[in-house]
Motif scaffolding. Structure first.
Motif, PDB file in Angstrom:
ATOM      1  N   VAL A 402       1.054  -1.634  -0.553  1.00 50.76           N
ATOM      2  CA  VAL A 402       0.053  -0.105   0.417  1.00 50.76           C
ATOM      3  C   VAL A 402       0.491   1.288  -0.044  1.00 50.76           C
ATOM      4  O   VAL A 402       1.565   1.366   0.797  1.00 50.76           O
ATOM      5  N   PHE A 403       0.356   1.932  -1.247  1.00 53.28           N
ATOM      6  CA  PHE A 403       1.450   3.722  -0.812  1.00 53.28           C
ATOM      7  C   PHE A 403      -0.030   4.932  -0.576  1.00 53.28           C
ATOM      8  O   PHE A 403      -0.271   4.619  -1.467  1.00 53.28           O
ATOM      9  N   ALA A 404       1.201   5.767   0.056  1.00 46.11           N
ATOM     10  CA  ALA A 404      -0.504   6.107   0.070  1.00 46.11           C
ATOM     11  C   ALA A 404       0.679   8.188   0.173  1.00 46.11           C
ATOM     12  O   ALA A 404       1.578   8.019   1.169  1.00 46.11           O
ATOM     13  N   ARG A 405      -0.455   8.642   0.198  1.00 48.40           N
ATOM     14  CA  ARG A 405       0.162  10.162   0.182  1.00 48.40           C
ATOM     15  C   ARG A 405      -0.614  11.639   1.113  1.00 48.40           C
ATOM     16  O   ARG A 405      -2.016  10.717   1.015  1.00 48.40           O
ATOM     17  N   HIS A 406       0.060  11.683   1.721  1.00 49.80           N
ATOM     18  CA  HIS A 406      -0.648  12.936   2.589  1.00 49.80           C
ATOM     19  C   HIS A 406       0.317  14.222   2.745  1.00 49.80           C
ATOM     20  O   HIS A 406      -0.535  15.259   2.453  1.00 49.80           O
ATOM     21  N   ARG A 407       1.774  13.865   2.593  1.00 52.76           N
ATOM     22  CA  ARG A 407       2.530  15.122   2.718  1.00 52.76           C
ATOM     23  C   ARG A 407       2.993  15.848   1.617  1.00 52.76           C
ATOM     24  O   ARG A 407       2.811  16.946   0.902  1.00 52.76           O
ATOM     25  N   HIS A 408       2.617  14.888   0.538  1.00 51.26           N
ATOM     26  CA  HIS A 408       2.700  15.529  -1.367  1.00 51.26           C
ATOM     27  C   HIS A 408       1.439  16.239  -1.988  1.00 51.26           C
ATOM     28  O   HIS A 408       0.500  15.494  -1.800  1.00 51.26           O
ATOM     29  N   PRO A 409       1.611  16.684  -2.251  1.00 47.97           N
ATOM     30  CA  PRO A 409      -0.097  17.379  -2.370  1.00 47.97           C
ATOM     31  C   PRO A 409      -0.446  16.990  -3.630  1.00 47.97           C
ATOM     32  O   PRO A 409      -1.852  17.149  -3.674  1.00 47.97           O
ATOM     33  N   ASP A 410       0.077  16.703  -4.837  1.00 50.78           N
ATOM     34  CA  ASP A 410      -0.300  15.583  -5.342  1.00 50.78           C
ATOM     35  C   ASP A 410      -0.481  14.512  -5.187  1.00 50.78           C
ATOM     36  O   ASP A 410      -0.118  13.377  -5.026  1.00 50.78           O
ATOM     37  N   PRO A 411      -2.249  13.857  -6.297  1.00 51.34           N
ATOM     38  CA  PRO A 411      -2.601  12.850  -5.699  1.00 51.34           C
ATOM     39  C   PRO A 411      -1.891  11.788  -6.808  1.00 51.34           C
ATOM     40  O   PRO A 411      -1.417  12.300  -7.791  1.00 51.34           O
ATOM     41  N   PHE A 412      -2.453  10.516  -6.622  1.00 50.75           N
ATOM     42  CA  PHE A 412      -1.422   9.232  -7.333  1.00 50.75           C
ATOM     43  C   PHE A 412      -2.280   9.602  -8.594  1.00 50.75           C
ATOM     44  O   PHE A 412      -3.320   9.844  -9.034  1.00 50.75           O
ATOM     45  N   GLN A 413      -0.931   9.451 -10.278  1.00 45.59           N
ATOM     46  CA  GLN A 413      -2.054   9.613 -11.339  1.00 45.59           C
ATOM     47  C   GLN A 413      -1.556   8.177 -11.417  1.00 45.59           C
ATOM     48  O   GLN A 413      -1.035   7.320 -11.436  1.00 45.59           O
ATOM     49  N   GLN A 414      -2.065   7.948 -13.090  1.00 46.14           N
ATOM     50  CA  GLN A 414      -2.061   6.798 -13.365  1.00 46.14           C
ATOM     51  C   GLN A 414      -0.444   6.225 -13.746  1.00 46.14           C
ATOM     52  O   GLN A 414      -0.336   5.151 -13.367  1.00 46.14           O
ATOM     53  N   ASP A 415      -0.101   7.222 -14.221  1.00 39.40           N
ATOM     54  CA  ASP A 415       1.613   7.013 -14.686  1.00 39.40           C
ATOM     55  C   ASP A 415       2.351   6.072 -13.030  1.00 39.40           C
ATOM     56  O   ASP A 415       3.672   5.472 -12.698  1.00 39.40           O
ATOM     57  N   ASP A 416       1.552   7.468 -11.982  1.00 36.12           N
ATOM     58  CA  ASP A 416       2.094   6.720 -10.832  1.00 36.12           C
ATOM     59  C   ASP A 416       1.825   5.310 -10.456  1.00 36.12           C
ATOM     60  O   ASP A 416       2.492   4.285  -9.711  1.00 36.12           O
ATOM     61  N   LEU A 417       0.285   5.047 -10.675  1.00 36.23           N
ATOM     62  CA  LEU A 417       0.333   3.092 -10.426  1.00 36.23           C
ATOM     63  C   LEU A 417       1.019   2.409 -11.237  1.00 36.23           C
ATOM     64  O   LEU A 417       1.475   1.572 -10.996  1.00 36.23           O
ATOM     65  N   VAL A 418       1.321   2.951 -12.533  1.00 30.97           N
ATOM     66  CA  VAL A 418       2.403   1.645 -13.048  1.00 30.97           C
ATOM     67  C   VAL A 418       3.622   1.316 -12.572  1.00 30.97           C
ATOM     68  O   VAL A 418       3.892   0.766 -12.338  1.00 30.97           O
ATOM     69  N   LEU A 419       4.150   3.301 -12.504  1.00 29.89           N
ATOM     70  CA  LEU A 419       5.320   2.727 -11.173  1.00 29.89           C
ATOM     71  C   LEU A 419       5.255   1.477 -10.149  1.00 29.89           C
ATOM     72  O   LEU A 419       6.028   1.172  -9.623  1.00 29.89           O
ATOM     73  N   ALA A 420       4.321   1.807  -9.407  1.00 24.02           N
ATOM     74  CA  ALA A 420       4.459   0.993  -8.373  1.00 24.02           C
ATOM     75  C   ALA A 420       4.016  -0.473  -8.649  1.00 24.02           C
ATOM     76  O   ALA A 420       4.118  -1.183  -7.980  1.00 24.02           O
ATOM     77  N   GLU A 421       3.277  -0.459  -9.907  1.00 22.15           N
ATOM     78  CA  GLU A 421       3.246  -2.487 -10.212  1.00 22.15           C
ATOM     79  C   GLU A 421       4.499  -2.465 -10.354  1.00 22.15           C
ATOM     80  O   GLU A 421       5.248  -3.298  -9.822  1.00 22.15           O
ATOM     81  N   GLU A 422       5.431  -2.306 -11.251  1.00 17.14           N
ATOM     82  CA  GLU A 422       6.690  -2.466 -11.105  1.00 17.14           C
ATOM     83  C   GLU A 422       7.606  -2.571 -10.294  1.00 17.14           C
ATOM     84  O   GLU A 422       8.089  -3.580  -9.992  1.00 17.14           O
ATOM     85  N   LEU A 423       7.428  -2.053  -9.684  1.00 16.90           N
ATOM     86  CA  LEU A 423       8.378  -1.717  -8.099  1.00 16.90           C
ATOM     87  C   LEU A 423       7.732  -3.286  -7.816  1.00 16.90           C
ATOM     88  O   LEU A 423       8.625  -4.038  -7.149  1.00 16.90           O
ATOM     89  N   ALA A 424       6.377  -2.911  -7.077  1.00 17.86           N
ATOM     90  CA  ALA A 424       5.982  -4.624  -6.211  1.00 17.86           C
ATOM     91  C   ALA A 424       6.190  -5.792  -7.445  1.00 17.86           C
ATOM     92  O   ALA A 424       6.693  -6.557  -6.253  1.00 17.86           O
ATOM     93  N   ALA A 425       6.816  -5.454  -8.558  1.00 21.51           N
ATOM     94  CA  ALA A 425       6.580  -7.275  -9.160  1.00 21.51           C
ATOM     95  C   ALA A 425       8.052  -7.448  -9.054  1.00 21.51           C
ATOM     96  O   ALA A 425       8.361  -8.294  -8.837  1.00 21.51           O
ATOM     97  N   ARG A 426       8.732  -6.433  -9.044  1.00 25.85           N
ATOM     98  CA  ARG A 426      10.296  -6.802  -8.852  1.00 25.85           C
ATOM     99  C   ARG A 426      10.206  -7.339  -7.019  1.00 25.85           C
ATOM    100  O   ARG A 426      11.348  -8.143  -6.799  1.00 25.85           O
TER     101      ARG A 426
END
Length: 834
Positions: A402-426
């Motif tokens: 689970v990745f979460a943001r609270h201090r970073h003002p920008d919400p996660f975007q679709q590109d962030d989801l793709v990156l998270a999937e790549e990191l999780a797969a590795r």
């Protein structure tokens, strides 16, 4: 050419009084009292500092504004507009002012008022700047500054970025517009360099412009402006928004970093922590890794573990936050929590796909309504978006990240989801590898420990203590072993060995060799002969292993030992390589003689009763498996109370120190005082080994004892049948002296049979010996090497019943060979009251 002052961006820009006169600057505290007044405002309004400092700032206004017309200044970081001020001589002035809210120590604040004293109107020189400065770019903020680095013109894109109009900024410097911003000071320093040298400057910065709601990545180009005659007019600044390219580079950098940082070990928790370290804070402000509890004991999740409608039990293995101590976490590491249907973790795991949520999404409030603690943490820290990504490898679902943001003002975007999937797969592949390795290593350790002695046998020859430490995760479990084997005649055998390689294959080979050593020891082979037989066995095992894996048999014997890599570790399992080292020692407490032989093994250490430590200089024998080369025995006398230390090479060899240093540290540790042998073992391991040894370690420490001469009786036997009666008589008398009259009948029968056989079938000299130890031992020796065999006599046979009778009356019997002949012995394990 005119020279311009150049400063250090870390120390601030240089300036002078003439330059300061172009900027009117005043400070007003939070009560509205004027606390600062420079020469610029003095020139603008005519007031001297002594006349204005300490007065309310509102007194400078020509008309006091209505309260309803004023904004809520306490909520503004900056304000700009036009104020109608009254000059000291009474006339009214329309002045454009930028007010910066500045935080002070102690939690207070004040306001810094900035205004351009001169140059607020376009000048004829601006036309030349415009022609040279390319202000027509609709998307790139562009500004033109004069040789004093004051704004003359800027385009609409710059007005939007700075949230100020062209008129508001004209005549001010960049550091006046962006007060206290280190980026502004660095850009001005680069501008000065550009003016002085004529060289264009380029820099990239990730910052938030005053007119933007979030940080942007800017590439800033600075170049000097000159007219046709080469006269310097000023400097131009163009900025390009490279935010998308910036994040694309950051994502690629994270992926590259993940490939090198995630999976550095075969440890599940360490791998999860490495994933968290890569993603926080560059991608997320908070991250947690939870694994299915079904993986605690099973290789895969059981059927129905992810069935809809049932809560998911997940174990927290790692989490990380931008805040020290991870205060956002609701679940502690190693704790198990239930995730109901509708929660991001459960939905991601059951669907098998990554999900992206905003806190305002409909599903989130429904879930949080049932979890007051999580709901309060989300409100407390201001979580606004989250991603849940399943950890799946080789068709097996392991858990969720689970990745979460609270201090970073920008919400996660679709590109962030793709990156998270790549990191999780590795990470999933690495965690799966770690889980598989952990299961295999647990199996190997269990096998290894089951093959080692569960408890050391009771015997009177030596006091012993032992330790076995499996290697750390990198090397894997090896084939080190030790053993203590009681022998006939109150003697004891001490064994330490090391099988080449690591893993289950090495452990299984170790078990076979340990069993072989016990079998060979049971027939009382001398150490050198025992190692010779063991060498043949290892060579046969190597041939069998080669055939099993389809490897042609070796053509040279040296190949059988070439199994260690450059790091001293095994080449892995299933390679067909079998080899071992071994040290075998036999100690006799009656004679206090110890006979040792070694096969490629480190030398044993001897600590004498006076505390001196030495390595016994045993003849070097080849490692087991080479075959054809002889082994030699070494015999020495051990004073009572001597300490013999047998060990494997993992104790003294390491990558951080050489062999001599390891031996020196071992001798030093052995020479120190110790309350017991158990304490001594701990002291040795602590002094020589790191927390996670790179190789297996076996340590066996034995303190010699001597059997009292009063417990040993020896007689020479005349090789004549009449000597049997005398032998029986001597035996009975000795048992009376020892107080063992209950054993007299059986012992008398055993002595009679063994002495008779020696006289009839053996050769002189013949000797009878009784030993009273934990058992009563009867030994008859003669010069013949022919060993008797027990057989069952038929009904009318006159002989063949003697050894059968001995076997029935005693608990153990046997024959051992010696250089002078043989010895037939028998033991009675009756309770002798010792």
């Amino acid at each position: 050419m005119e020279q311009y002052p150049v400063g250090d961006p870390e120390q601030g820009l240089t300036s002078n009084e003439a330059d300061a006169a172009f900027t009117a600057l005043a400070t007003v505290d939070q009560r509205g009292i004027v606390t600062g007044w420079n020469t610029g405002f003095e020139q603008l309004l005519g007031y001297l500092p002594v006349e204005i400092l300490g007065r309310p700032a509102v007194s400078l206004l020509a008309d006091e504004p209505a309260a309803s017309a004023l904004p809520l200044f306490s909520e503004l970081p900056r304000w700009h507009g036009t104020l109608t001020l009254r000059h000291r001589d009474g006339h009214r002035l329309e002045v454009r002012v930028i007010a910066h809210r500045r935080a002070l120590e102690g939690g207070t604040h004040d306001w810094v008022l900035v205004s351009a004293v001169a140059g607020t109107q376009p000048s004829p020189g601006d036309d030349a700047l415009m022609r040279r400065g390319l202000l027509d770019s609709p998307c790139c903020p562009t500004a033109l500054l004069d040789t004093s680095l004051r704004y003359r013109r800027c385009n609409q894109a710059a007005e939007v970025a700075m949230d100020l109009s062209d008129e508001d900024m004209r005549g001010l410097r960049l550091r006046d517009v962006m007060l206290g911003d280190p980026v502004a000071e660095e850009v001005e320093w680069r501008m000065l360099r550009t003016l002085e040298t004529g060289e264009s400057q380029y820099l990239e910065r990730h910052a938030r412009a005053p007119g933007e709601t979030r940080d942007h990545a800017w590439s800033i180009h600075l170049f000097r402006l000159e007219d046709q005659d080469g006269r310097v007019l000023g400097v131009a600044s163009t900025s390009h928004d490279m935010t998308e390219q910036y994040w694309a580079r950051k994502r690629l950098q994270l992926i590259a970093e993940a490939s090198t940082r995630i999976g550095s070990t075969l440890d599940v928790r360490r791998t999860a922590e490495e994933l968290a370290a890569v993603a926080v804070p560059d991608l997320a402000d908070f991250l947690c890794v939870d694994l299915l509890t079904s993986l605690d004991d099973l290789p895969e999740q059981p059927p129905g573990a992810l069935r809809a409608g049932t809560p998911l039990a997940l174990r927290r293995v790692a989490h990380r936050s931008v805040f020290p101590g991870t205060p956002e976490a609701v679940v502690a590491v190693d704790e198990v929590d239930q995730y109901p249907e509708g929660s991001p973790s459960a939905e991601s795991l059951r669907s098998g796909h990554a999900v992206l949520y905003q806190v305002t999404d409909r599903a989130i409030p429904d879930w949080l309504a049932k979890d007051s603690l999580r709901s309060s943490r989300i409100r407390e820290f201001g979580f606004h978006s989250a991603m849940a990504v399943p950890l799946t490898a080789r068709g097996t679902t392991l858990g969720v990240v689970v990745f979460a943001r609270h201090r970073h003002p920008d919400p996660f975007q679709q590109d962030d989801l793709v990156l998270a999937e790549e990191l999780a797969a590795r990470a999933a592949v690495c965690i799966d590898n770690a889980l598989r390795y952990t299961r295999e290593r647990r199996t190997a350790v269990t096998l290894q420990r089951s093959l080692l002695p569960q408890s050391l046998p009771e015997q009177a020859a030596v006091e012993v203590a032992s330790r076995y430490l499996p290697a750390g995760a990198r090397a894997g479990v090896g084939g080190d072993w030790f053993d203590v084997i009681p022998l006939s005649g109150a003697r004891v055998a001490l064994v330490v060995g090391d099988v080449v390689g690591h893993g289950i294959h090495a452990s299984a080979t170790m078990g076979r060799l340990r069993t072989a050593v016990r079998t060979l020891a049971d027939i009382d082979l001398p150490p050198d002969e025992l190692l010779t037989h063991l060498d043949d066995l290892v060579a046969r095992l190597a041939t069998e292993t080669d055939g099993a894996v389809g490897v042609p048999p070796r053509h040279t014997k040296t190949e059988a030992w070439g199994t260690a890599d450059s790091d001293g570790e095994g080449t892995g399992e299933g390679t067909g390589d079998v080899g071992a080292t071994c040290l075998y020692a036999v100690y006799d407490p009656v004679s206090r003689r110890c006979t040792l032989a070694r096969a490629g093994h480190p030398l044993p250490a001897l600590v004498r009763p006076d505390g001196t430590v030495e390595l016994l200089d045993l003849p070097a024998g080849p490692p087991l498996g080479l075959g054809g080369l002889p082994f030699e025995s070494f015999e020495t006398e051990l004073p009572e109370g001597s300490l013999l230390a047998l060990y494997t090479d993992g104790l003294i060899e390491s990558r951080d120190s050489d062999l001599d240093e390891g031996i020196s540290r071992l001798c030093q540790a052995l020479s120190g005082p110790a309350a017991s042998l158990e304490t001594l073992c701990d002291t040795v391991l602590e002094a020589l080994l790191p927390r996670r040894p790179a190789d297996d370690v076996a340590l066996l420490v034995a303190r010699s004892r001597a059997l009292d001469a009063d417990h040993v009786a020896t007689w020479g036997v005349t090789p004549h049948p009449s000597a049997v009666a005398k032998a029986r008589k001597d035996t009975v008398e000795q048992l009376k002296a020892w107080g063992q009259t209950e054993a007299a009948f059986v012992t008398e029968l055993v002595v009679s049979e063994l002495v008779t056989n020696a006289i009839r079938y053996g050769e002189p000299p013949i000797q009878l010996r009784l030993i009273l130890d934990r058992s009563l031992i009867c030994e008859v020796s003669d010069a013949s090497s022919t060993a008797p065999h027990m057989r069952r006599a038929r009904t009318y046979d006159e002989g063949g019943r003697g050894l059968l009778l001995v076997a029935q009356l005693t608990q153990r019997w046997g024959t051992r060979q010696s250089a002078a002949g043989k010895t037939i012995w028998a033991e009675q394990d009756a309770d002798l009251g010792l």
